[in-house]
Design a protein around this motif. Structure first.
Motif, mmCIF file in Angstrom:
data_model
loop_
_atom_site.group_PDB
_atom_site.id
_atom_site.type_symbol
_atom_site.label_atom_id
_atom_site.label_comp_id
_atom_site.label_asym_id
_atom_site.label_seq_id
_atom_site.Cartn_x
_atom_site.Cartn_y
_atom_site.Cartn_z
ATOM 1 N N GLU A 126 -15.522 -70.890 -41.110
ATOM 2 C CA GLU A 126 -14.507 -71.891 -40.761
ATOM 3 C C GLU A 126 -13.275 -71.752 -41.650
ATOM 4 O OE1 GLU A 126 -14.917 -74.061 -38.290
ATOM 5 O OE2 GLU A 126 -17.064 -74.421 -38.048
ATOM 6 N N THR A 143 -10.406 -74.441 -40.472
ATOM 7 C CA THR A 143 -10.638 -75.800 -39.969
ATOM 8 C C THR A 143 -9.828 -76.853 -40.711
ATOM 9 O OG1 THR A 143 -12.865 -75.012 -40.212
ATOM 10 C CG2 THR A 143 -12.582 -76.968 -38.898
ATOM 11 N N GLN A 169 -2.969 -72.241 -39.536
ATOM 12 C CA GLN A 169 -4.117 -71.556 -38.944
ATOM 13 C C GLN A 169 -3.657 -70.269 -38.267
ATOM 14 O OE1 GLN A 169 -7.016 -73.809 -36.529
ATOM 15 N NE2 GLN A 169 -6.355 -72.599 -34.809
ATOM 16 N N SER A 214 -17.040 -70.367 -36.535
ATOM 17 C CA SER A 214 -16.069 -71.362 -36.093
ATOM 18 C C SER A 214 -16.681 -72.215 -35.007
ATOM 19 C CB SER A 214 -14.835 -70.654 -35.542
ATOM 20 O OG SER A 214 -13.919 -71.598 -35.041
ATOM 21 N N HIS A 215 -16.130 -73.412 -34.794
ATOM 22 C CA HIS A 215 -16.571 -74.151 -33.615
ATOM 23 C C HIS A 215 -15.451 -74.188 -32.587
ATOM 24 C CE1 HIS A 215 -14.735 -77.209 -36.239
ATOM 25 N NE2 HIS A 215 -14.146 -77.506 -35.115
ATOM 26 N N ASP A 216 -14.365 -73.466 -32.884
ATOM 27 C CA ASP A 216 -13.202 -73.494 -32.008
ATOM 28 C C ASP A 216 -13.198 -72.259 -31.108
ATOM 29 O OD1 ASP A 216 -10.661 -73.308 -30.876
ATOM 30 O OD2 ASP A 216 -9.773 -74.420 -32.542
ATOM 31 N N LEU A 242 -13.847 -78.278 -22.099
ATOM 32 C CA LEU A 242 -12.585 -78.084 -22.800
ATOM 33 C C LEU A 242 -11.445 -78.666 -21.960
ATOM 34 C CD1 LEU A 242 -12.260 -76.480 -25.448
ATOM 35 C CD2 LEU A 242 -11.545 -74.532 -24.078
ATOM 36 N N SER A 302 -11.923 -85.869 -33.828
ATOM 37 C CA SER A 302 -11.949 -84.625 -34.598
ATOM 38 C C SER A 302 -13.198 -84.485 -35.450
ATOM 39 C CB SER A 302 -10.685 -84.457 -35.424
ATOM 40 O OG SER A 302 -10.353 -85.650 -36.044
ATOM 41 N N VAL A 335 -18.046 -80.458 -30.565
ATOM 42 C CA VAL A 335 -17.281 -80.055 -29.386
ATOM 43 C C VAL A 335 -17.886 -80.631 -28.102
ATOM 44 C CG1 VAL A 335 -16.210 -78.097 -28.264
ATOM 45 C CG2 VAL A 335 -16.972 -77.900 -30.613
ATOM 46 N N ASP A 386 -5.122 -82.117 -31.935
ATOM 47 C CA ASP A 386 -5.642 -81.275 -30.864
ATOM 48 C C ASP A 386 -4.774 -81.465 -29.623
ATOM 49 O OD1 ASP A 386 -7.008 -80.206 -28.733
ATOM 50 O OD2 ASP A 386 -8.976 -80.885 -29.405
#
Ligand SMILES: Nc1ncnc2c1ncn2[C@@H]1O[C@H](COP(=O)(O)OP(=O)(O)OP(=O)(O)O)[C@@H](O)[C@H]1O
Ligand SMILES: Nc1ncnc2c1ncn2[C@@H]1O[C@H](COP(=O)(O)OP(=O)(O)OP(=O)(O)O)[C@@H](O)[C@H]1O
Ligand code: SF4
Ligand code: SF4
Ligand SMILES: [Mg+2]
Ligand SMILES: [Mg+2]
Lengths: 330, 333
Positions: free
Chosen positions: A176, A179, A186, A208-210, A254, B179, B183, B210
């Motif tokens: 991460e 984050t 970033q 990462s969680h992105d 998403l 946040s 997810v 976001d």
């Protein structure tokens, strides 16, 4: 097949009798960029802490992690010391805990250089400056004398990367790395990592969680869920044709950047607690395709297409932007 | 339609001390922020860390008083914090924070926590009312008997929302409400907020970094930079075709599965509000800045298409420049 740089086989870890990793299989090739994504607590960090022998003594670790054939699990400290920071460097999730607040950053980088490359004095300082330059630190020479608290979050992250690069690692595990940073910073850091990889051919594992960050940075993605890898494939493939219902659910949930706004296709429910892990597939309680067979035993990670593996009894090529998933007959 | 909330020219200064004996320096957290929020609508607030989003949230709730400017709620000026009148008004405006666990009392059951606002405002409660409230946020009545650590992150944020909704507020300030969530849970909470808004007509000030979440939730979006709003408009106008150079960089930084490259990577660091650059505060990082930008503060005003922008170039007052040379570093203190 060429031998991978790092191969993880059946890696399991438990803390106080509670499983955190439940058999992780993962390889990283030379120069490859692999991402590890998944919910908080699914075991992304523990995987690499275990691989590098950095877990507390109470952790029960089994399975195998090899670096070009050399076993790291249970390896003597001398072997691990040479690997860590030398051949494999890690940027930890919490940067504050990795920089020493009372030492100037130049000294901290020089220390890493002494440890891994035997550099001292002027040579170390000069190399420290070059590293800070390389990671895009403005006015690097003067910044050698700064303390961590005198730098911004993004700058401290650059210092961490410089320290990780000090040992000229063959692989960098970045847990991460962005984050805690602003999106514009970033973007700078991701650009920097890509540049370093182009210049040095270093392999990268990005935790990462992105999903977006991952897609732009890595060639291959491993999706983890509840201590296991549930899908593994090329990044492009994951975003156009995920096979595991969890990966499909993540992508469908998403929020889109274009088109009409309507309710998001949220995955119902939450991740199972480690003490209440389902006997079969850990995703079953939330899965729209669940069937009786799913609850018998955890499905193995199996090939669904060339270079595409999923741990699911009914893998499918669901459309990425699916509507709310239909319920499956009980 | 009359505005529910109106903020005009909000300025907020804080004093910050460097070390124990350091001279206090002034931090201008807000430098003239105006915004309007209508009943049942959502204004999304985005911008870099430290640009003043949370401060804006605190000021519009009357948790702090502005040094300059004023806030009106339902056309009345906000009463002074701590007064009885303010407390009454506060039941109409609630805050939802980022960290649901931190916002809860670990020793109180969920039922007791969500009923707390009723107790504070001297109202009787029945278990049926608590159950109905919990159901309205997608929790089960039996969750009332649980404690915060026994719920998942998403369930906790639902409980926090239930508590905020107890007094049937007209305004919710949501400061990074998703946040801290996983997810796969974020979408659940965004859906819930939209449902609540549709059912109750509550207005939202939705603070988030976001941009996807902000597009999903907002009717209007305001982009802040260093204590000022630099662009404001319809979400798809601002997010698809940003006019302000900072908004452009921000939008281009949204990680995107299908995109590679084409990102505007800003040079330099996020700005320091204790040392606000002269003229346009963005000029040291702006790729199209020219000399006038360092001298004159651009005003937030509408373009022909109605978009509010604060930039000399975006308004066509000067041609796009090629950026200004970085100032030499001040000697470290
Ligand atoms: N030192 C420890 N002692 C006990 N449990 C631990 C320890 N370290 C990790 N765990 C547990 O192991 C599991 C996996 O943790 P890990 O840190 O790998 O998650 P992660 O995927 O990195 O999550 P995040 O995205 O939040 O960083 C979690 O349930 C965590 O609570
Ligand atoms: N009580 C305070 N005392 C001193 N400075 C403060 C105080 N509160 C806020 N600030 C400063 O004011 C500026 C704006 O802060 P604010 O918390 O509003 O930013 P933000 O946009 O919410 O940032 P983030 O995205 O990190 O939450 C920051 O520079 C912050 O350090
Ligand atoms: S194995 Fe069954 S329950 Fe698990 S993800 Fe696949 S279909 Fe769903
Ligand atoms: S062009 Fe000038 S006014 Fe516009 S954002 Fe850049 S520096 Fe500011
Ligand atoms: Mg982690
Ligand atoms: Mg904030």
């Amino acid at each position: 097949m060429v031998e991978p740089l790092v191969a993880i086989r059946g890696l399991s870890v438990s803390f106080d009798g509670l499983p955190a990793l439940r058999g992780v299989d993962l390889t990283v090739g030379r120069g490859e960029a692999v991402a590890l994504v998944g919910e908080s607590g699914c075991g992304k960090s523990v995987t690499w802490l275990a691989a590098l022998g950095l877990l507390p003594a109470k952790a029960r670790v089994s399975g195998s992690v090899t670096l070009e054939g050399t076993e790291l699990i249970g390896a003597p400290p001398a072997v691990l010391d040479r690997v860590r920071g030398g051949r494999i460097a890690m940027i930890f999730q919490d940067p504050a805990s990795s920089l020493n607040p009372v030492h100037r950053i130049g000294r901290q980088i020089a220390e890493a250089l002494r440890l891994h490359r035997g550099l001292d004095g002027r040579a170390a300082r000069e190399e420290a400056r070059r590293l800070l330059d390389q990671v895009g630190m403005p006015d690097a020479r003067r910044r050698l004398d700064a303390f961590p608290h005198e730098l911004s979050g993004g700058q401290n992250q650059r210092v961490m990367i410089a320290m990780a690069l000090a040992g000229r690692p063959e692989m960098l595990v970045a847990d991460e790395p962005t984050t805690a940073l602003d999106v514009t910073i970033q973007a700078q850091i991701l650009e920097l990592l890509a540049e370093i990889r182009r210049d040095t051919g270093m392999a990268l594992v990005l935790v990462s969680h992105d999903l977006g960050v991952v897609a732009e940075t890595c060639e291959r993605v491993c999706v983890m869920y509840a201590g296991r890898i549930v899908e593994e494939t090329a990044a492009d493939k994951l975003f156009t044709g995920p096979a595991h219902p969890y990966a499909q659910g993540l992508l469908a949930a998403l929020p889109p950047m274009t088109g009409p706004r309507r309710p998001l296709a949220a995955i119902p429910g939450g991740v199972p607690e480690p003490w209440a892990m389902p006997r079969g597939c850990a995703f079953a309680p939330r899965c729209p395709r669940r069937a009786e067979a799913c609850e018998a035993a955890p499905p193995p990670l199996a090939e669904v297409a060339p270079a595409h593996r999923a741990a699911c009894l009914y893998p499918g090529a669901a459309a990425v932007v699916s509507p709310v998933p239909a319920m499956v007959p009980a | 339609m009359s505005a529910l909330l109106k903020a005009e020219g909000l300025v907020r200064r804080y004093e910050m001390r460097r070390g124990w004996f350091g001279r206090p320096v002034e931090v201008r957290a807000l430098d003239g922020v105006s915004l309007t929020l209508e009943h049942g609508r959502t204004l999304g607030l985005v911008g870099e860390s430290g640009c003043g989003k949370s401060t804006t949230g605190r000021l519009v709730l009357g948790l702090e008083t502005p040094d300059e400017g004023r806030v009106t709620f339902e056309e009345q000026p906000l009463p002074a914090p701590g007064t009885a009148e303010w407390r009454r008004l506060r039941s109409r405006m609630q805050m939802v924070y980022q960290d649901p666990l931190g916002a809860m009392d670990r020793r109180l059951s969920i039922g007791a926590q969500v009923a707390e606002p009723w107790k504070i405002h001297g109202r009787q409660t029945s278990p049926e009312q608590v159950a109905a409230l919990l159901r309205s946020v997608g929790l089960r009545p039996d969750h009332a008997a649980h404690y915060p650590h026994e719920l998942s992150g998403g369930q906790r944020q639902r409980a926090v929302l239930a508590r905020a909704l107890a007094t049937d507020p007209a305004l919710l300030v949501c400061d990074e409400p998703i946040s801290a969530l996983d997810v796969s849970i974020q979408a659940q909470v965004m859906n819930l907020l939209s449902e609540i808004q549709a059912e109750r007509g509550v207005a939202l000030l939705f603070i988030s970094h976001d941009l996807r979440a902000v597009r999903q939730m907002s009717h209007r979006v305001a982009v802040m930079y260093l204590g000022r709003i630099v662009e404001e408009g319809e979400p798809d106008a601002v997010l698809h075709d940003p006019a302000h150079p900072y908004a452009r960089a921000l939008v281009s930084a949204i990680p995107h599965p299908q995109r590679r490259g084409r990102r505007i990577v800003l040079q330099g660091d996020p700005p320091n509000p204790a040392a606000r650059p002269a003229g346009c505060a963005f000029h040291p990082r702006c790729p199209v800045a020219s000399a006038r930008c360092a001298a004159e503060i651009p005003v937030l005003k509408p373009r022909a298409d109605g978009r509010l922008v604060a930039c000399h170039v975006a308004h066509g007052e000067i041609p796009a420049g090629s950026g200004l040379p970085a100032p030499t570093l001040a000697k470290a203190a």
